[in-house]
Write a protein that holds these residues in place. Structure first.
Motif, mmCIF file in Angstrom:
data_model
loop_
_atom_site.group_PDB
_atom_site.id
_atom_site.type_symbol
_atom_site.label_atom_id
_atom_site.label_comp_id
_atom_site.label_asym_id
_atom_site.label_seq_id
_atom_site.Cartn_x
_atom_site.Cartn_y
_atom_site.Cartn_z
ATOM 1 N N GLU A 94 19.755 115.730 17.164
ATOM 2 C CA GLU A 94 19.244 116.870 17.923
ATOM 3 C C GLU A 94 18.572 116.306 19.150
ATOM 4 O O GLU A 94 17.483 115.731 19.049
ATOM 5 N N ALA A 95 19.229 116.441 20.281
ATOM 6 C CA ALA A 95 18.678 115.886 21.520
ATOM 7 C C ALA A 95 18.071 117.015 22.337
ATOM 8 O O ALA A 95 18.715 118.034 22.576
ATOM 9 N N ILE A 96 16.816 116.819 22.731
ATOM 10 C CA ILE A 96 16.148 117.771 23.622
ATOM 11 C C ILE A 96 16.127 117.109 24.989
ATOM 12 O O ILE A 96 15.499 116.056 25.158
ATOM 13 N N ILE A 97 16.853 117.697 25.929
ATOM 14 C CA ILE A 97 17.048 117.017 27.218
ATOM 15 C C ILE A 97 16.688 117.945 28.388
ATOM 16 O O ILE A 97 16.496 119.142 28.208
ATOM 17 N N ARG A 98 16.646 117.359 29.578
ATOM 18 C CA ARG A 98 16.444 118.164 30.784
ATOM 19 C C ARG A 98 17.705 118.981 31.037
ATOM 20 O O ARG A 98 18.820 118.417 31.008
ATOM 21 N N PRO A 99 17.541 120.291 31.331
ATOM 22 C CA PRO A 99 18.721 121.139 31.545
ATOM 23 C C PRO A 99 19.659 120.587 32.613
ATOM 24 O O PRO A 99 20.883 120.660 32.475
ATOM 25 N N GLU A 100 19.110 119.987 33.662
ATOM 26 C CA GLU A 100 19.948 119.511 34.772
ATOM 27 C C GLU A 100 20.780 118.285 34.388
ATOM 28 O O GLU A 100 21.659 117.879 35.136
ATOM 29 N N LYS A 101 20.506 117.714 33.207
ATOM 30 C CA LYS A 101 21.285 116.553 32.754
ATOM 31 C C LYS A 101 22.452 116.951 31.861
ATOM 32 O O LYS A 101 23.276 116.111 31.503
ATOM 33 N N PHE A 102 22.519 118.228 31.489
ATOM 34 C CA PHE A 102 23.498 118.605 30.466
ATOM 35 C C PHE A 102 24.942 118.391 30.901
ATOM 36 O O PHE A 102 25.758 117.862 30.144
ATOM 37 N N GLN A 103 25.270 118.788 32.129
ATOM 38 C CA GLN A 103 26.667 118.700 32.572
ATOM 39 C C GLN A 103 27.174 117.261 32.535
ATOM 40 O O GLN A 103 28.272 116.983 32.050
ATOM 41 N N GLU A 104 26.348 116.353 33.042
ATOM 42 C CA GLU A 104 26.703 114.932 33.050
ATOM 43 C C GLU A 104 26.868 114.412 31.619
ATOM 44 O O GLU A 104 27.804 113.652 31.315
ATOM 45 N N LEU A 105 25.973 114.840 30.741
ATOM 46 C CA LEU A 105 26.056 114.395 29.343
ATOM 47 C C LEU A 105 27.334 114.913 28.697
ATOM 48 O O LEU A 105 28.019 114.183 27.969
ATOM 49 N N ARG A 106 27.664 116.150 28.975
ATOM 50 C CA ARG A 106 28.871 116.754 28.409
ATOM 51 C C ARG A 106 30.110 115.928 28.772
ATOM 52 O O ARG A 106 30.960 115.640 27.935
ATOM 53 N N GLU A 107 30.189 115.558 30.063
ATOM 54 C CA GLU A 107 31.332 114.773 30.529
ATOM 55 C C GLU A 107 31.358 113.393 29.885
ATOM 56 O O GLU A 107 32.418 112.892 29.489
ATOM 57 N N ASN B 93 22.769 106.151 22.239
ATOM 58 C CA ASN B 93 22.690 105.340 23.453
ATOM 59 C C ASN B 93 23.294 106.052 24.651
ATOM 60 O O ASN B 93 22.775 105.956 25.767
ATOM 61 N N ILE B 94 24.393 106.767 24.425
ATOM 62 C CA ILE B 94 25.001 107.542 25.519
ATOM 63 C C ILE B 94 24.005 108.591 26.021
ATOM 64 O O ILE B 94 23.796 108.754 27.227
ATOM 65 N N ILE B 95 23.369 109.279 25.081
ATOM 66 C CA ILE B 95 22.417 110.329 25.456
ATOM 67 C C ILE B 95 21.244 109.714 26.221
ATOM 68 O O ILE B 95 20.858 110.203 27.288
ATOM 69 N N SER B 96 20.693 108.628 25.701
ATOM 70 C CA SER B 96 19.535 108.004 26.355
ATOM 71 C C SER B 96 19.871 107.536 27.762
ATOM 72 O O SER B 96 19.122 107.782 28.711
ATOM 73 N N ARG B 97 21.024 106.859 27.867
ATOM 74 C CA ARG B 97 21.426 106.309 29.168
ATOM 75 C C ARG B 97 21.660 107.434 30.172
ATOM 76 O O ARG B 97 21.239 107.355 31.331
ATOM 77 N N THR B 98 22.298 108.502 29.735
ATOM 78 C CA THR B 98 22.690 109.568 30.656
ATOM 79 C C THR B 98 21.509 110.466 31.033
ATOM 80 O O THR B 98 21.445 110.957 32.157
ATOM 81 N N CYS B 99 20.607 110.657 30.100
ATOM 82 C CA CYS B 99 19.570 111.676 30.305
ATOM 83 C C CYS B 99 18.234 111.091 30.738
ATOM 84 O O CYS B 99 17.256 111.821 30.894
ATOM 85 N N SER B 100 18.180 109.795 30.943
ATOM 86 C CA SER B 100 16.912 109.178 31.320
ATOM 87 C C SER B 100 16.681 109.249 32.824
ATOM 88 O O SER B 100 17.579 108.997 33.623
#
Ligand SMILES: Nc1ncnc2c1ncn2[C@@H]1O[C@H](COP(=O)(O)OP(=O)(O)OP(=O)(O)O)[C@@H](O)[C@H]1O
Ligand SMILES: [Mg+2]
Length: 113
Positions: A5-18, A75-82
């Motif tokens: 369950e990742a709680i992330i910044r909304p503006e990072k979602f599109q990049e994470l999805r890709e 790791n993908i989530i951390s790298r992308t959403c940091s």
């Protein structure tokens, strides 16, 4: 299996999805949520008036993955959403006992993706 369950910044979602798509992660559930982090629980009084702690809009991404894929996915989530700023979010990991694909009746790993 584990649920991330990742709680992330909304503006990072599109990049994470890709990024997840490129790594073959297809299934996920997204919610728009509101939350607070380390400031949670603080209550202030300003000139006799109590003020409420601010809640920030966040996106919650829920992914159930095989045990072997937990680290790479986190790791993908951390790298992308940091952004290296406070409020980047968190990833909670918990055990999932089973999954059924309703259409086929497959269970477990077969039903994941
Ligand atoms: N212990 C927790 N339980 C549930 N949700 C949490 C918890 N901590 C943070 N969150 C959620 O994660 C979001 C982002 O938290 P945040 O990144 O601000 O955490 P933090 O611990 O304050 O870390 P940082 O110092 O990086 O800001 C919060 O808005 C909230 O939705
Ligand atoms: Mg914070």
């Amino acid at each position: 299996m584990k649920k991330l369950e990742a709680i992330i910044r909304p503006e990072k979602f599109q990049e994470l999805r890709e990024e997840l798509d490129q790594h073959g992660v297809k299934g996920m559930t997204i919610s728009e949520v509101a939350g607070c982090g380390q400031q949670k629980g603080q209550k202030g009084v300003f000139r006799g008036n109590k003020y409420e702690i601010k809640l920030y809009p966040k996106v919650k991404v829920e992914l159930v993955v095989d045990n072997d894929d937990v680290d790479v996915t986190a790791n993908i989530i951390s790298r992308t959403c940091s952004t290296d700023q406070v409020g980047d979010g968190k990833i909670f990991v918990s055990a999932v006992e089973d999954v059924y694909r309703i259409r086929t009746g497959e269970t477990g790993k077969e039903a994941l993706q």
